[in-house]
Scaffold this active site. Structure first.
Site, PDB file in Angstrom:
ATOM      1  CE  LYS A   1       1.116  -3.649  -7.875  1.00 29.57           C
ATOM      2  NZ  LYS A   1       1.719  -4.182  -6.455  1.00 29.57           N
TER       3      LYS A   1
ATOM      4  CG  HIS B   1      -6.846  -1.633  -2.379  1.00 32.29           C
ATOM      5  ND1 HIS B   1      -7.952  -2.711  -2.817  1.00 32.29           N
ATOM      6  CD2 HIS B   1      -7.451  -0.587  -3.059  1.00 32.29           C
ATOM      7  CE1 HIS B   1      -8.746  -1.903  -3.611  1.00 32.29           C
ATOM      8  NE2 HIS B   1      -8.474  -0.716  -3.686  1.00 32.29           N
TER       9      HIS B   1
ATOM     10  NE  ARG C   1       7.804  -4.988   1.152  1.00 32.75           N
ATOM     11  CZ  ARG C   1       6.693  -5.031   1.770  1.00 32.75           C
ATOM     12  NH1 ARG C   1       6.612  -5.638   3.033  1.00 32.75           N
ATOM     13  NH2 ARG C   1       5.503  -4.806   1.258  1.00 32.75           N
TER      14      ARG C   1
END
Ligand code: ADP
Ligand code: ADP
Ligand code: MG
Length: 501
Positions: free
Chosen positions: A118, A237, A294
Site C-alpha cells: 500500500k 473491514h 486481480r
C-alpha cells in the site's frame, strides 16, 4: 501472443467455476486443481481435466506454485487464471509462470509487486495528483516518532499493514494513550499474517463510503474504467453487500473518480482487470486507498451493468488482443446488487458456521444470478474462506434490484448452517440502505441487536399484522429500537419465508 487453448484455474469454489464457464464459451479447455478436501467439488467435475495438488491446507495445495507449474507442464497448459485470493497477488508466482513460458492472466509481476504494498502504491501514484488519505508516506518503526505523527494527523487514526489485505492488519486508535500498545500489536499481527511488519498511519475517516472503480487495460496501452461499485456494507473491514452503480455518485464525480483510477492504472502500466479502491467522505471528497491487481469478488455487479464478461476480457487481453471498445462506448445499464452468502452466523458476530448443506435450493428467475461452488449434501470445508455463493440481482433501477434481492433471498433455501442471507434481507429492508444514506458504519450503527434476525420466526400474514399492530401500539417500543421496526416492516409478500433454518 498466441491464442490460449488450455487454461489452468489456480483456485477453487465459485470463482474457479465462474472462470471455467467463460473459458468454455470461448472454446478453451480447462484444468482444475484441487486439494484432498475438495475431491467432490463442483469445479473439479466441471473442468476437462483435474489434478489433486496436495492436502487440505492451502499452504500445502492451492498455494503450491511449484506443484501447479509442474501440472501445467505435464498437461500442456498455456495459461493460468489465478482467480482472487491464493496466488492471485503473488508477484513471485506471476514471474515464475512467465519464466515457464506460460501466460499469467493478470498484470505484470512488477505491477502486482508495486500495488501489493500500500505504501509503494501511494508513492507511485503521487505524481498523478491522486487525492490520498492524510498519513505517513513511509513505514513507521519508531514508536515515539509515530506517536508524534499520529498526534499531528489528529486522532482517531488507523494503523495499517502495508502488505495487508482481506480487511486484516488494521487497528483504529482513538486516543494517544492507547497508541503504543496498538502499534506493537499491529506490527506483530502484520508480521505473522503477511510476513512483513511494515505499518503506516492514516487518518481515520469517520463515516466513509467505500467506492471502487473497475479498470481494464490491454497490452497496447489502452486503459478504460468500467464505472464504480459501492461496497460500504462491511463487517471486519470486509465487504458483504456490493452494488453498481453507487446511489450517491453524480456523473461528474463518476468521471473524476474514473479518471483518477485510470491514472493509478497508468502509474503501473496496468494490463488486465484491476480495481482501484477509494473512500468517499461525507463532503464527497474521495481518497485513494489501494489497488487490487486481480479479478474482484464483486466483479459480477459490474458485468451486469456493462454487459461485459470480465473474465473473457481478461483472457482476450492476455492473448494480446486490443480492447474492443473505448471509454465513450461504455454505458451504465440498470442496477445490480450482490450479497455474499457466507457460511457465517450473523447473530454471533459473523463467526464462521461450517457444516453440511442439508438443504440447498437456489433462487431463480429474471434478474437473478447465483455464482456458487456447492450442491445440496456437500460439506463446507473448514480450511478456506467461508463464502459459499454470491447472490446477484439485476433490475432496471435500484428499487427493482432490491425487490428482486429480497425475493431471491426468500427463495434461497439453505439449512444445516447459518448464512448471511438473513442479514442480507435485513440490509435490503433497512431504511438507511433503501434511501442510499449509509456508509461503512452501517453494521455498527444499525445492527447492534442481531436478535432482530431471530425475532421473526416465519409468521404467516395474519401473524405479521398482529406483530405490526403490537409494535405500533408502542408495546414493543422499549425492546425494539427504531431499526428493528424498519426491519420488520414488510415490503412485498415474501417476508414470511425469512427463516434462519
Ligand atoms: P475483494 O477485495 O475482492 O473485495 P476480499 O477483500 O474479501 O474481496 O478478498 C478476496 C479474497 O482474497 C478473500 O478470500 C480474502 O481472504 C483474500 N485475500 C485478500 N487479500 C489477501 C492477502 N493479502 N492475504 C491473504 N488473503 C487475501
Ligand atoms: P484491505 O487491503 O484489507 O482491503 P483497505 O485499505 O482496502 O484494506 O481497507 C479496507 C476497509 O477498511 C475499507 O473499505 C474501509 O472500510 C476501511 N478503511 C481503510 N482505510 C480507512 C481509513 N483511513 N479510514 C476509515 N476507514 C478505512
Ligand atoms: Mg481493500
Amino acid at each position: 501472443m498466441k491464442k490460449i487453448e488450455k487454461i489452468l484455474v489456480a483456485n477453487r469454489g465459485e470463482i474457479a467455476l465462474r472462470v471455467m464457464r467463460s473459458a468454455r464459451e470461448m472454446g478453451i479447455k480447462t484444468v482444475a486443481i484441487y486439494s484432498e478436501a475438495d475431491r467432490q467439488a463442483l469445479h473439479v467435475r466441471y473442468a476437462d481435466e483435474a489434478v489433486c495438488v496436495g492436502p487440505p491446507a492451502s499452504s500445502a495445495s492451492y498455494l503450491r506454485g511449484d506443484v501447479i507449474l509442474e501440472v501445467c507442464k505435464n498437461l500442456g497448459v498455456d495459461a493460468i487464471h489465478p482467480g482472487y485470493g491464493f496466488l492471485s497477488e503473488n508477484a513471485q508466482f506471476a514471474k515464475q509462470v512467465e519464466e515457464a513460458g506460460i501466460t499469467f492472466i493478470g498484470p505484470s509481476p512488477e505491477a502486482i509487486e508495486l500495488m501489493g504494498s500500500k505504501l509503494a502504491a501511494k508513492a507511485a501514484v503521487a505524481t498523478y495528483n491522486i487525492p490520498m488519505v492524510p498519513g505517513t508516506e513511509g513505514a513507521i518503526t519508531d514508536v515515539e516518532e509515530a506517536k508524534t505523527i499520529a498526534t499531528q494527523i489528529g486522532f482517531p487514526i488507523l494503523i495499517k499493514a502495508s502488505a495487508g489485505g482481506g480487511g486484516k492488519g488494521m487497528r483504529v486508535v482513538e486516543r494517544v494513550e492507547d497508541f503504543e500498545e496498538q502499534m506493537k500489536l499491529a506490527v506483530s499481527e502484520a508480521t505473522s499474517a503477511f510476513g512483513d511488519g511494515s505499518v503506516f498511519i492514516e487518518k481515520y475517516i469517520g463515516s466513509p463510503r467505500h467506492i471502487e472503480i473497475q479498470v481494464l487495460g490491454d497490452t497496447h496501452g489502452n486503459i478504460v474504467h468500467l464505472f464504480e461499485r459501492e461496497c460500504s456494507i462491511q463487517r471486519r473491514h470486509q465487504k458483504v453487500v456490493e452494488e453498481a452503480p453507487s446511489a450517491v455518485l453524480t456523473p461528474e464525480l463518476r468521471d473524476e473518480m474514473g479518471r483518477c483510477a485510470v491514472n493509478v492504472a497508468k502509474a503501473c502500466d496496468y494490463v488486465g482487470a484491476g480495481t482501484v479502491e477509494f473512500l468517499l467522505d461525507e463532503n464527497k471528497n474521495f481518497y485513494f486507498l489501494e489497488m487490487n491487481t486481480r479479478l474482484q469478488v464483486e466483479h459480477p455487479v459490474t458485468e451486469q451493468i456493462t454487459g461485459l464478461d470480465l473474465v473473457k476480457e481478461q483472457i482476450k487481453v492476455a492473448q494480446g488482443e486490443p480492447l474492443s471498445f473505448r471509454q465513450e462506448d461504455l454505458k451504465i445499464q440498470g442496477h445490480a446488487l450482490e450479497l455474499r452468502v457466507y457460511a457465517e452466523d450473523p447473530t454471533n458476530n459473523f463467526l464462521p458456521d461450517i457444516g453440511k448443506l442439508v438443504t440447498y435450493k437456489l433462487p431463480q428467475g429474471l434478474g437473478v444470478r447465483v455464482d456458487d461452488g456447492f450442491e445440496e449434501g456437500m460439506e463446507i470445508p473448514i480450511y478456506y474462506d467461508p463464502m459459499i455463493a454470491k447472490l446477484v440481482t439485476f433490475g432496471k433501477n435500484r428499487e427493482e434490484a432490491i425487490e428482486k434481492m429480497i425475493r431471491a433471498i426468500d427463495e434461497y433455501h439453505i439449512t444445516g448452517i447459518e448464512t448471511t442471507l438473513s442479514f442480507g434481507r435485513f440490509v435490503m429492508q433497512h431504511e438507511a440502505f433503501r434511501s442510499g444514506n449509509f456508509d461503512t458504519k452501517f453494521i455498527e450503527r444499525y445492527f447492534k441487536d442481531p436478535s432482530v434476525l431471530k425475532s421473526s420466526p416465519a409468521p404467516e400474514e395474519e401473524e405479521l399484522a398482529a406483530v405490526l399492530a403490537a409494535l405500533f401500539a408502542g408495546q414493543a417500543k422499549k425492546s425494539a429500537p427504531q431499526e428493528a421496526v424498519a426491519q420488520t416492516t414488510p415490503s412485498g409478500s415474501g417476508w414470511r419465508k425469512n427463516r434462519l433454518k
